[in-house]
Scaffold this active site. Structure first.
Site, mmCIF file in Angstrom:
data_model
loop_
_atom_site.group_PDB
_atom_site.id
_atom_site.type_symbol
_atom_site.label_atom_id
_atom_site.label_comp_id
_atom_site.label_asym_id
_atom_site.label_seq_id
_atom_site.Cartn_x
_atom_site.Cartn_y
_atom_site.Cartn_z
ATOM 1 N N ARG A 173 40.211 96.899 64.977
ATOM 2 C CA ARG A 173 40.783 95.777 65.732
ATOM 3 C C ARG A 173 41.278 96.335 67.059
ATOM 4 O O ARG A 173 42.132 97.222 67.093
ATOM 5 C CB ARG A 173 41.913 95.117 64.948
ATOM 6 C CG ARG A 173 42.543 93.897 65.633
ATOM 7 C CD ARG A 173 43.515 93.214 64.679
ATOM 8 N NE ARG A 173 44.179 92.059 65.253
ATOM 9 C CZ ARG A 173 45.455 92.029 65.648
ATOM 10 N NH1 ARG A 173 46.198 93.138 65.554
ATOM 11 N NH2 ARG A 173 45.996 90.940 66.144
ATOM 12 N N ASN B 156 47.240 87.620 69.522
ATOM 13 C CA ASN B 156 48.095 88.351 68.600
ATOM 14 C C ASN B 156 49.452 87.667 68.436
ATOM 15 O O ASN B 156 50.088 87.267 69.422
ATOM 16 C CB ASN B 156 48.316 89.767 69.127
ATOM 17 C CG ASN B 156 49.155 90.618 68.192
ATOM 18 O OD1 ASN B 156 48.709 90.982 67.111
ATOM 19 N ND2 ASN B 156 50.379 90.936 68.603
ATOM 20 N N GLU B 157 49.886 87.499 67.186
ATOM 21 C CA GLU B 157 51.229 86.993 66.859
ATOM 22 C C GLU B 157 51.681 85.932 67.869
ATOM 23 O O GLU B 157 52.649 86.125 68.614
ATOM 24 C CB GLU B 157 52.214 88.167 66.814
ATOM 25 C CG GLU B 157 51.811 89.208 65.781
ATOM 26 C CD GLU B 157 52.754 90.409 65.696
ATOM 27 O OE1 GLU B 157 53.737 90.445 66.457
ATOM 28 O OE2 GLU B 157 52.501 91.311 64.868
ATOM 29 N N HIS C 100 50.274 89.229 59.231
ATOM 30 C CA HIS C 100 50.773 90.575 59.491
ATOM 31 C C HIS C 100 51.919 90.843 58.529
ATOM 32 O O HIS C 100 52.852 90.041 58.413
ATOM 33 C CB HIS C 100 51.239 90.700 60.939
ATOM 34 C CG HIS C 100 50.124 90.582 61.931
ATOM 35 N ND1 HIS C 100 50.309 90.703 63.293
ATOM 36 C CD2 HIS C 100 48.799 90.367 61.747
ATOM 37 C CE1 HIS C 100 49.143 90.561 63.911
ATOM 38 N NE2 HIS C 100 48.216 90.345 62.988
ATOM 39 N N TYR D 34 54.920 93.135 57.467
ATOM 40 C CA TYR D 34 55.924 94.161 57.728
ATOM 41 C C TYR D 34 57.130 93.877 56.828
ATOM 42 O O TYR D 34 56.975 93.672 55.633
ATOM 43 C CB TYR D 34 56.267 94.209 59.218
ATOM 44 C CG TYR D 34 55.103 94.669 60.079
ATOM 45 C CD1 TYR D 34 54.701 96.012 60.079
ATOM 46 C CD2 TYR D 34 54.402 93.772 60.880
ATOM 47 C CE1 TYR D 34 53.645 96.445 60.856
ATOM 48 C CE2 TYR D 34 53.335 94.200 61.663
ATOM 49 C CZ TYR D 34 52.960 95.536 61.653
ATOM 50 O OH TYR D 34 51.893 95.962 62.418
ATOM 51 N N GLU E 35 47.481 93.199 60.261
ATOM 52 C CA GLU E 35 48.336 94.343 60.571
ATOM 53 C C GLU E 35 49.267 94.567 59.389
ATOM 54 O O GLU E 35 49.684 93.614 58.732
ATOM 55 C CB GLU E 35 49.221 94.098 61.805
ATOM 56 C CG GLU E 35 48.539 94.095 63.138
ATOM 57 C CD GLU E 35 49.549 93.942 64.276
ATOM 58 O OE1 GLU E 35 50.755 94.234 64.059
ATOM 59 O OE2 GLU E 35 49.140 93.525 65.361
ATOM 60 N N TRP F 112 48.099 99.110 61.050
ATOM 61 C CA TRP F 112 48.633 99.376 62.390
ATOM 62 C C TRP F 112 49.315 100.744 62.367
ATOM 63 O O TRP F 112 50.205 100.965 61.566
ATOM 64 C CB TRP F 112 49.642 98.294 62.790
ATOM 65 C CG TRP F 112 50.091 98.490 64.200
ATOM 66 C CD1 TRP F 112 51.071 99.335 64.652
ATOM 67 C CD2 TRP F 112 49.537 97.862 65.362
ATOM 68 N NE1 TRP F 112 51.168 99.271 66.023
ATOM 69 C CE2 TRP F 112 50.238 98.369 66.484
ATOM 70 C CE3 TRP F 112 48.521 96.927 65.571
ATOM 71 C CZ2 TRP F 112 49.938 97.968 67.782
ATOM 72 C CZ3 TRP F 112 48.234 96.528 66.852
ATOM 73 C CH2 TRP F 112 48.951 97.042 67.941
#
Length: 448
Positions: free
Chosen positions: A78, A155-156, A222, A224, A251, A280
């Protein structure tokens, strides 16, 4: 601090499969397509992403990164791009070069615009509509590359404010791209800095999917700090699977400033359910998250603990990645190389045996593995030796202390894999180069 919701607190937000009913298109010969919640390449072969993120827009000189992540087994990269609104613009010529690097290294390119990150909360962030302007401006670099490229719109695209319009804005962006001639599979990121703690993407994914005239959209979450328990990970991904909607983990990390993600569950659940993921990131992180670098200073021979986990760990890239069949022109047939020195039916007492396997090979390089098996009595350590006769050179190894001189190599156990019970086995691996031929050497094993 980013807001979080527990799985229990979100129980009433259950998705009903009926809400997600839609008609799937036939596989598009021109490029990637989506059917029944799965991603297929142009040959109609299911493709599961196993790769990493690479910050190309900030490190444009690091073009060797494409070959390096491929050599470590990845099938996808990516690539961070910029529109010029927030960071220096990646031109159509630069994007064409990125695509050529992906193709030369038999990688699938997921191209993403990073300027949208945290819109509504982050100063300087741009809208999805503005990201579409960029994609249409470089359409000449994208068109004709549908077999090799997936377009990740932005992105985001929202922080923790103003994200209520995510579904409408995402749907409109997809429709504009289609109207502008972009025929690629499209990827859309979740709001809330990509982590969708509000379940905005989860609960509106079917509407966005059906807004795509091509029904060729993939959703990206994503993971996290919001996803720090197995229950949160399996619940979120499982709802997309149950609904027949395509989901990837675009990610994730093993640690983060907002919490400690459960990377083991991300990897194991994704493997069990054929869900793609992209860790990531390769290298070059700053701002306090340098620990997310997989390679120190972009050097593939200096993998960090995170890099070792992603590439060499359980359910990692080496163990699970499969190259897209478009690079071979047909569906690949898995093969199991025959070891040169298979262990005997009854290993010798107090000793050990070793077998050598070429796990994967590409032009100029290969991945090797040596399996060590104890005899009929337990051992406390082992040493293996072999001599290359084809000029092969090892550049990186894991799960062993390896040294070499000329073509002669010695590999000894490390602290955690030296003690083996009677008949038990362990293995270690390495990356090496070859030129001309790559004969398989005989391997000896000595126990201690």
């Amino acid at each position: 601090m980013r807001k979080r919701l527990t799985v229990a607190g979100a129980a009433l937000l259950t998705l009903l499969a009926a809400v997600f009913a839609f008609v799937q298109p036939a596989h598009a010969a021109a490029g990637f397509s989506v059917a029944n919640g799965r991603l297929y390449d142009a040959n109609g072969t299911e493709f599961v992403m196993r790769g990493v993120n690479h910050a190309h827009t900030w490190y444009p000189q690091q073009t060797s990164s494409f070959a390096n992540v491929k050599a470590l087994g990845a099938n996808t990269v990516r690539v961070v791009l910029a529109t010029g609104d927030r960071w220096a613009k990646n031109s159509a010529a630069d994007v064409s070069n990125v695509i050529s690097l992906c193709k030369a290294n038999r990688l699938i390119c997921v191209l993403e615009v990073h300027d949208t990150t945290g819109y509504g909360e982050q100063s300087g962030a741009i809208t999805l509509d503005r990201a579409v302007d960029y994609w249409l401006s470089i359409a000449g670099a994208l068109n004709g590359q549908e077999k090799y490229v997936i377009v990740n719109i932005g992105n985001e695209p929202y922080g923790n404010q103003g994200y209520a319009t995510w579904a409408t804005d995402s749907a409109n962006a997809i429709k504009r791209l289609r109207a502008g001639g972009i025929a690629h599979t499209i990827m859309v990121d979740a709001p809330n800095w990509g982590q969708d703690w509000s379940f905005t993407m989860r609960d509106n994914a079917a509407t966005v999917f059906n807004a795509d005239p091509a029904r060729n959209t993939v959703f990206s979450i994503h993971m996290y700090g919001v996803f720090d328990t197995a229950a949160e990970i399996t619940d979120y991904l499982g709802r997309f699977r149950s609904a027949g909607l395509p989901i990837v983990v675009g990610e994730f990390g093993f640690n983060h400033s907002d919490g400690n993600p459960d990377e083991d569950t991300i990897l194991s659940y994704s493997q069990a359910n054929r869900i793609g993921w992209l860790g990531w990131s390769w290298s070059g992180n700053g701002g306090g998250v340098e620990y997310l670098d997989m390679a120190t200073s972009f050097d593939p021979t200096r993998l960090t603990s995170w890099g070792q986990r992603i590439f060499n760990g359980t359910n990692g890239i080496r163990a699970t990645a499969r190259e897209a069949s478009v690079y071979s022109g047909s569906t690949p047939t898995p093969t199991t190389p025959t070891p040169t020195t298979p262990p005997p039916t009854t290993p010798p007492a107090g000793g050990c045996t070793a077998s050598y396997t070429i796990v994967n090979q590409w032009q100029g390089g290969f991945q090797g593995e040596v399996k060590v098996t104890a005899g009929s009595a337990a051992i406390t350590g082992w040493t293996t030796r072999w001599t290359f006769t084809g000029g092969q050179t090892v550049s990186q190894s894991w799960n062993a202390a390896l040294s070499g001189s000329g073509g002669a190599y010695t590999a000894r156990n490390v602290d955690y894999n030296g003690r083996l019970g009677a008949g038990a086995s362990t293995s270690f691996g390495f990356i090496a180069s070859w030129n001309g031929t790559n004969p398989v050497p005989a391997v000896t094993c000595t126990a201690s």
